[in-house]
Design an enzyme around this catalytic site. Structure first.
Site, short mmCIF file in Angstrom:
data_model
loop_
_atom_site.label_atom_id
_atom_site.label_comp_id
_atom_site.label_asym_id
_atom_site.label_seq_id
_atom_site.Cartn_x
_atom_site.Cartn_y
_atom_site.Cartn_z
N MET A 1 1.64 7.66 -7.88
CA MET A 1 2.06 6.63 -6.94
C MET A 1 1.67 5.26 -7.46
O MET A 1 0.60 5.09 -8.05
CB MET A 1 1.43 6.89 -5.59
CG MET A 1 2.00 8.11 -4.94
SD MET A 1 1.61 8.17 -3.21
CE MET A 1 2.32 9.77 -2.82
N SER A 2 2.54 4.30 -7.25
CA SER A 2 2.31 2.94 -7.72
C SER A 2 3.19 1.99 -6.90
O SER A 2 4.31 2.35 -6.53
CB SER A 2 2.71 2.84 -9.20
OG SER A 2 2.85 1.47 -9.58
N LEU B 1 0.81 -1.23 0.00
CA LEU B 1 0.00 0.00 0.00
C LEU B 1 0.84 1.27 0.00
O LEU B 1 1.90 1.33 0.60
CB LEU B 1 -0.91 0.00 1.24
CG LEU B 1 -1.85 -1.21 1.35
CD1 LEU B 1 -2.71 -1.09 2.61
CD2 LEU B 1 -2.73 -1.37 0.12
N GLY C 1 -1.79 6.52 -2.43
CA GLY C 1 -2.92 6.44 -3.36
C GLY C 1 -3.98 5.46 -2.86
O GLY C 1 -5.18 5.77 -2.84
N HIS C 2 -3.54 4.28 -2.43
CA HIS C 2 -4.48 3.30 -1.85
C HIS C 2 -5.14 3.88 -0.60
O HIS C 2 -6.34 3.74 -0.39
CB HIS C 2 -3.72 2.04 -1.40
CG HIS C 2 -3.11 1.23 -2.50
ND1 HIS C 2 -1.75 1.01 -2.59
CD2 HIS C 2 -3.65 0.56 -3.55
CE1 HIS C 2 -1.50 0.23 -3.63
NE2 HIS C 2 -2.63 -0.04 -4.24
N LYS D 1 -6.03 6.42 -11.62
CA LYS D 1 -4.69 6.01 -12.06
C LYS D 1 -4.78 4.90 -13.12
O LYS D 1 -4.04 4.89 -14.08
CB LYS D 1 -3.90 5.54 -10.84
CG LYS D 1 -2.74 4.60 -11.10
CD LYS D 1 -1.53 5.35 -11.52
CE LYS D 1 -0.35 4.52 -11.95
NZ LYS D 1 -0.33 3.13 -11.72
N ASP D 2 -5.71 3.97 -12.86
CA ASP D 2 -5.95 2.88 -13.80
C ASP D 2 -7.27 3.18 -14.53
O ASP D 2 -8.30 2.55 -14.27
CB ASP D 2 -6.01 1.55 -13.05
CG ASP D 2 -4.71 1.28 -12.32
OD1 ASP D 2 -3.75 0.83 -12.95
OD2 ASP D 2 -4.64 1.56 -11.10
N GLN E 1 -9.10 0.44 -16.43
CA GLN E 1 -9.63 -0.54 -15.47
C GLN E 1 -10.95 -0.04 -14.88
O GLN E 1 -11.92 -0.80 -14.75
CB GLN E 1 -8.61 -0.77 -14.35
CG GLN E 1 -9.15 -1.56 -13.17
CD GLN E 1 -8.05 -1.92 -12.20
OE1 GLN E 1 -7.32 -2.87 -12.41
NE2 GLN E 1 -7.94 -1.15 -11.12
P1 AMP Z 1 -3.49 -1.95 -7.18
O1 AMP Z 1 -3.10 -2.37 -5.80
O2 AMP Z 1 -2.39 -1.37 -7.99
O3 AMP Z 1 -4.28 -3.02 -7.91
O4 AMP Z 1 -4.51 -0.74 -7.01
C1 AMP Z 1 -5.65 -0.87 -6.19
C2 AMP Z 1 -6.53 0.34 -6.40
O5 AMP Z 1 -5.80 1.53 -6.04
C3 AMP Z 1 -6.97 0.54 -7.86
O6 AMP Z 1 -8.31 1.02 -7.88
C4 AMP Z 1 -6.01 1.58 -8.34
O7 AMP Z 1 -6.51 2.35 -9.41
C5 AMP Z 1 -5.85 2.43 -7.10
N1 AMP Z 1 -4.61 3.22 -7.18
C6 AMP Z 1 -3.35 2.77 -7.43
N2 AMP Z 1 -2.47 3.79 -7.46
C7 AMP Z 1 -3.20 4.92 -7.25
C8 AMP Z 1 -2.88 6.31 -7.17
N3 AMP Z 1 -1.63 6.75 -7.33
N4 AMP Z 1 -3.88 7.18 -6.93
C9 AMP Z 1 -5.15 6.75 -6.76
N5 AMP Z 1 -5.52 5.46 -6.82
C10 AMP Z 1 -4.57 4.55 -7.06
#
Ligand code: AMP
Length: 281
Positions: free
Chosen positions: A185-186, A33, A36-37, A150-151, A154
């Site tokens: 953020m990623s 996490l 962003g999460h 961000k996605d 998706q």
């Molecule tokens: P992930 O863990 O990468 O699958 O992301 C889980 C959720 O968090 C998804 O809905 C993503 O779009 C969201 N997410 C990931 N990075 C960000 C970010 N930088 N800003 C906002 N939401 C994000």
């Protein structure tokens, strides 16, 4: 905050929350996490009474050459962060709990939207996302579910599934949380060396520059895409895989951009593949 690994345990905890009249909010994640999460979780906490998050690295959405095995994981840290963001229930199933019979016979396929844009470079990816999210919706039945812009594609895929399959959940899209220099953020930013991390800021600069050119009146998609290519091209550590102006619902490429058009890109920094996008306005 409770951590639960089984579907049966999850259902029991949710039944209890529902019997108390609580509105359920849900944030699906793959863990590791970041801010962003946590912003999604805080938003869920402010709009619902009982926040569930899932942490599950879903093999169905990774291609054979992708980073499933080395995707970063840190459950201890994630658990503390989630607790601090107001999460009530952390659902962290093992692989066997999500896919008990090995390969699933039933899958969700999303059609054309899974094959355009980002889907062209990640065959099967959006079907994998669709399948796991449909399972999670079936397990949790949240009133509201939070996804990041961000996605962007998706998010459009999820809206399509909910529409097509009449799933009773409100999908809430949330703005992208960025580092100070604009990098989205990623969890995958962890893979970057210091030099690559510095270079990665060029991606958002390219997108922002395209949005600025759009604001001056340019509507030709190829011109806007060229702006991104030129800006990103100045950074030798970044190899742009694609940049495309897309319709925000279908993610088909557009020739003429308009308000709401999404300019999205993917780029490699060494072996690490990052994505980002901007909505034109
Ligand atoms: P992930 O863990 O990468 O699958 O992301 C889980 C959720 O968090 C998804 O809905 C993503 O779009 C969201 N997410 C990931 N990075 C960000 C970010 N930088 N800003 C906002 N939401 C994000």
């Amino acid at each position: 905050m409770r951590t639960i690994e089984s579907v049966a345990g999850l259902r029991a905890a949710l039944a209890e929350a529902r019997s108390e009249g609580k509105l359920i909010g849900f944030v699906p994640t793959m863990g590791f996490l970041h801010q962003g999460h946590l912003d999604l979780m805080r938003r869920a906490h402010s709009e619902t009474d009982f926040v569930v998050i899932s942490i599950f690295v879903n093999p169905l959405q990774f291609g054979p050459q992708e980073d499933f095995a080395r995707y970063p994981r840190d459950m201890q840290r994630d658990s503390e962060l989630a607790k601090g963001a107001g999460v009530d229930l952390l659902f962290a199933p093992e692989l066997e709990e999500m896919y008990p019979v090995g390969d699933l016979a039933t899958r969700v396929t999303v059609g054309r939207i899974g094959e355009v844009g980002e889907g062209r470079y990640r065959p099967g990816h959006f079907d994998g996302v669709a399948t796991v999210c449909t399972k999670l919706f079936g397990m949790i039945s949240p009133a509201r579910c939070y996804f990041g812009e961000k996605d962007a594609q998706q998010l459009a895929v999820i809206r399509q599934i909910v529409r097509d399959l009449n799933i009773d959940v409100a999908i809430v899209g949330c703005p992208t949380t960025r580092e100070e220099d604009g990098l989205a953020m990623s969890s995958r930013n962890k893979y970057l060396s210091d030099d690559q991390r510095r270079a990665a800021a060029i991606l958002n600069r390219g997108l922002t520059q395209a949005a600025a050119v759009f604001a001056t009146g340019e509507r030709r998609a190829d011109r806007l895409e060229s702006v991104v290519r030129e800006v990103v091209g100045e950074e030798p550590k970044v190899e742009l895989q694609y940049v495309e102006a897309c319709d925000s619902v279908t993610f088909e490429r557009v020739e003429v951009a308009s308000e709401g058009t999404v300019v999205q890109l993917a780029a490699f920094l060494g072996p690490t593949r990052l994505i980002d996008n901007i909505t034109l306005s």
